[in-house]
Design a protein around this motif. Structure first.
Motif, PDB file in Angstrom:
ATOM      1  N   GLY A 164       0.801  -1.228   0.000  1.00  0.00           N
ATOM      2  CA  GLY A 164       0.000   0.000   0.000  1.00  0.00           C
ATOM      3  C   GLY A 164       0.829   1.271   0.000  1.00  0.00           C
ATOM      4  O   GLY A 164       0.293   2.371  -0.145  1.00  0.00           O
ATOM      5  N   LYS A 216       4.439   1.273  -4.090  1.00  0.00           N
ATOM      6  CA  LYS A 216       5.569   0.726  -4.837  1.00  0.00           C
ATOM      7  C   LYS A 216       5.203   0.425  -6.298  1.00  0.00           C
ATOM      8  O   LYS A 216       5.946   0.777  -7.214  1.00  0.00           O
ATOM      9  CB  LYS A 216       6.041  -0.548  -4.117  1.00  0.00           C
ATOM     10  CG  LYS A 216       7.168  -1.278  -4.764  1.00  0.00           C
ATOM     11  CD  LYS A 216       7.798  -2.269  -3.799  1.00  0.00           C
ATOM     12  CE  LYS A 216       6.822  -3.031  -2.939  1.00  0.00           C
ATOM     13  NZ  LYS A 216       6.035  -4.067  -3.600  1.00  0.00           N
ATOM     14  N   THR A 217       4.066  -0.215  -6.517  1.00  0.00           N
ATOM     15  CA  THR A 217       3.659  -0.550  -7.886  1.00  0.00           C
ATOM     16  C   THR A 217       3.460   0.727  -8.707  1.00  0.00           C
ATOM     17  O   THR A 217       3.915   0.818  -9.854  1.00  0.00           O
ATOM     18  CB  THR A 217       2.359  -1.381  -7.869  1.00  0.00           C
ATOM     19  OG1 THR A 217       2.542  -2.461  -6.964  1.00  0.00           O
ATOM     20  CG2 THR A 217       2.003  -1.912  -9.236  1.00  0.00           C
ATOM     21  N   THR A 218       2.794   1.707  -8.104  1.00  0.00           N
ATOM     22  CA  THR A 218       2.545   2.978  -8.794  1.00  0.00           C
ATOM     23  C   THR A 218       3.870   3.626  -9.187  1.00  0.00           C
ATOM     24  O   THR A 218       4.060   4.054 -10.339  1.00  0.00           O
ATOM     25  CB  THR A 218       1.753   3.932  -7.863  1.00  0.00           C
ATOM     26  OG1 THR A 218       0.637   3.231  -7.347  1.00  0.00           O
ATOM     27  CG2 THR A 218       1.305   5.183  -8.574  1.00  0.00           C
ATOM     28  N   ARG A 239      -7.385   1.561  -2.518  1.00  0.00           N
ATOM     29  CA  ARG A 239      -7.044   0.765  -3.707  1.00  0.00           C
ATOM     30  C   ARG A 239      -8.204  -0.165  -4.082  1.00  0.00           C
ATOM     31  O   ARG A 239      -8.425  -0.463  -5.245  1.00  0.00           O
ATOM     32  CB  ARG A 239      -5.767  -0.040  -3.426  1.00  0.00           C
ATOM     33  CG  ARG A 239      -5.251  -0.777  -4.625  1.00  0.00           C
ATOM     34  CD  ARG A 239      -3.836  -1.277  -4.392  1.00  0.00           C
ATOM     35  NE  ARG A 239      -3.795  -2.355  -3.410  1.00  0.00           N
ATOM     36  CZ  ARG A 239      -2.669  -2.889  -2.945  1.00  0.00           C
ATOM     37  NH1 ARG A 239      -1.514  -2.430  -3.344  1.00  0.00           N
ATOM     38  NH2 ARG A 239      -2.705  -3.874  -2.069  1.00  0.00           N
ATOM     39  N   ASN A 242       7.290   8.016   0.044  1.00  0.00           N
ATOM     40  CA  ASN A 242       6.332   8.308  -1.033  1.00  0.00           C
ATOM     41  C   ASN A 242       5.161   9.110  -0.466  1.00  0.00           C
ATOM     42  O   ASN A 242       4.102   8.569  -0.183  1.00  0.00           O
ATOM     43  CB  ASN A 242       5.837   7.008  -1.682  1.00  0.00           C
ATOM     44  CG  ASN A 242       4.818   7.272  -2.782  1.00  0.00           C
ATOM     45  OD1 ASN A 242       4.773   8.358  -3.353  1.00  0.00           O
ATOM     46  ND2 ASN A 242       4.001   6.273  -3.070  1.00  0.00           N
ATOM     47  N   ASP A 243       5.417  10.435  -0.310  1.00  0.00           N
ATOM     48  CA  ASP A 243       4.342  11.333   0.140  1.00  0.00           C
ATOM     49  C   ASP A 243       3.766  11.960  -1.126  1.00  0.00           C
ATOM     50  O   ASP A 243       2.759  11.501  -1.661  1.00  0.00           O
ATOM     51  CB  ASP A 243       4.940  12.358   1.103  1.00  0.00           C
ATOM     52  CG  ASP A 243       3.880  13.183   1.792  1.00  0.00           C
ATOM     53  OD1 ASP A 243       2.703  13.029   1.441  1.00  0.00           O
ATOM     54  OD2 ASP A 243       4.218  13.987   2.676  1.00  0.00           O
TER      55      ASP A 243
END
Ligand code: ADP
Ligand code: 5GP
Length: 225
Positions: A53, A56-58, A175, A206-207
Motif C-alpha cells: 500500500g 511501490k507498484t505505482t 485501492r 512516497n508522500d
C-alpha cells in the motif's frame, strides 16, 4: 531548487539549445527524459521493497515508463490475480503445487512466503535479461531482497516508505483490491517490514508522488548514466 534539480534543469537547457534550430516546435520541447534513454546502461539490478500500500507498484510503473532501458522482473505468485492483473504481465500466476515443485528443481533466484502466499523470481528470467545488458527492476519483499543481495552484491536496494501508518491504511483501503482480512494482515506485516528498512541502500518516502519519482529517478541515473 536543490542542487540535483538544478543539474537536471541545466542538462535540459543544453538539450533545448541543441533543438533550437529544429523547425518542428514539438521537438524543441524534448525533455531530459528522451536524452536519458540515449545512454547505454551497464546492466544494473534494482531491488525495491515496501509495506503493501506504500505505492511501490505505482512508483515502479512511472519509473519504467520514464526509463525505457529498465526492464521489469515479472515474479511468480500463488496469489489469485486482482481485477486488471494479467498473467505474464503483472505476475505469472501459478498454483502452490507448481511453485513447490520449482523449489525442488532450483528454479528460484529467491522466493518467500509473503502475506500467506508464495512469491518468487526465476533464475532464468534474471539471467536472460542480465545477459543482454538490460537493467532490471525487481519488486520483491524484504526476505527476497536479502536473498538477491547475497547472490548479487552489487544490486541496488531501495525501500519505499509511506508518509505515515494512517496514510498507508488509507491507501490500502482506497485501492479497493483487498478484503478486510487481507488488509489487516498486510497492515500487521507493515510494522515488521518497516523495521527492516536499515538493510536498504536507499529509502524514499512516497508522500508526494512526483517528488518520490524524482528521488527514485536520481538513484537510477546515478547508477546507470
Ligand atoms: P503497493 O504496490 O506498494 O502495494 P500501490 O502502488 O498499489 O501500492 O498503491 C496503493 C494505493 O495508493 C493506490 O490506490 C495508489 O494509487 C495510491 N498511491 C500511490 N502513491 C501515492 C501517493 N504518493 N499519494 C497518494 N496515493 C498514492
Ligand atoms: P502483492 O500481492 O501486493 O502484489 O505483493 C505482496 C508482496 O510480495 C510485496 O511486498 C511484493 O514486493 C512482494 N513480492 C512480489 N513478487 C515477489 C517475488 O518474486 N519475491 C518476493 N520475495 N516477494 C515478492
Amino acid at each position: 531548487m536543490t542542487k540535483d534539480k538544478k543539474e537536471i534543469e541545466n542538462k535540459k537547457t543544453v538539450i533545448d539549445e541543441k533543438n533550437k534550430d529544429n523547425k518542428d516546435k514539438d521537438k524543441g520541447k524534448k525533455t531530459i527524459m528522451t536524452d536519458l534513454n540515449h545512454f547505454n546502461p551497464r546492466g544494473h539490478v534494482f531491488v525495491v521493497s515496501a509495506p503493501s500500500g506504500a505505492g511501490k507498484t505505482t512508483l515502479c510503473r512511472k519509473i519504467l515508463k520514464k526509463y525505457n532501458f529498465l526492464s521489469y522482473s515479472i515474479s511468480h505468485t500463488t496469489r489469485l490475480p486482482r481485477k486488471n492483473e494479467k498473467n505474464g504481465v503483472d505476475y505469472f500466476f501459478i498454483t502452490k503445487e507448481e511453485f513447490q515443485k520449482k523449489i525442488k528443481t532450483d528454479f528460484w533466484a529467491e522466493w518467500a512466503e509473503v502475506h500467506d502466499n508464495l512469491y518468487g523470481t526465476s533464475i532464468k528470467f534474471i539471467e536472460e535479461k542480465i545477459k543482454t545488458g538490460v537493467s532490471l527492476l525487481l519488486d520483491i519483499d524484504v526476505q527476497g531482497a536479502k536473498q538477491i543481495k547475497a547472490s548479487i552484491p552489487d544490486a541496488i536496494t531501495i525501500f519505499i516508505m509511506p508518509p505515515s501508518f494512517k496514510e498507508l491504511e488509507k491507501r490500502l483501503r482506497s485501492r479497493g483490491t483487498d478484503s478486510e482480512n487481507v488488509i489487516k494482515k498486510r497492515l500487521a506485516n507493515a510494522e515488521k517490514e518497516i523495521k527492516e528498512k536499515e538493510f536498504y541502500d536507499f529509502t524514499i518516502v512516497n508522500d508526494d508522488l512526483d517528488s518520490a519519482v524524482f528521488e527514485f529517478g536520481k538513484i537510477i541515473e546515478e547508477a546507470c548514466l
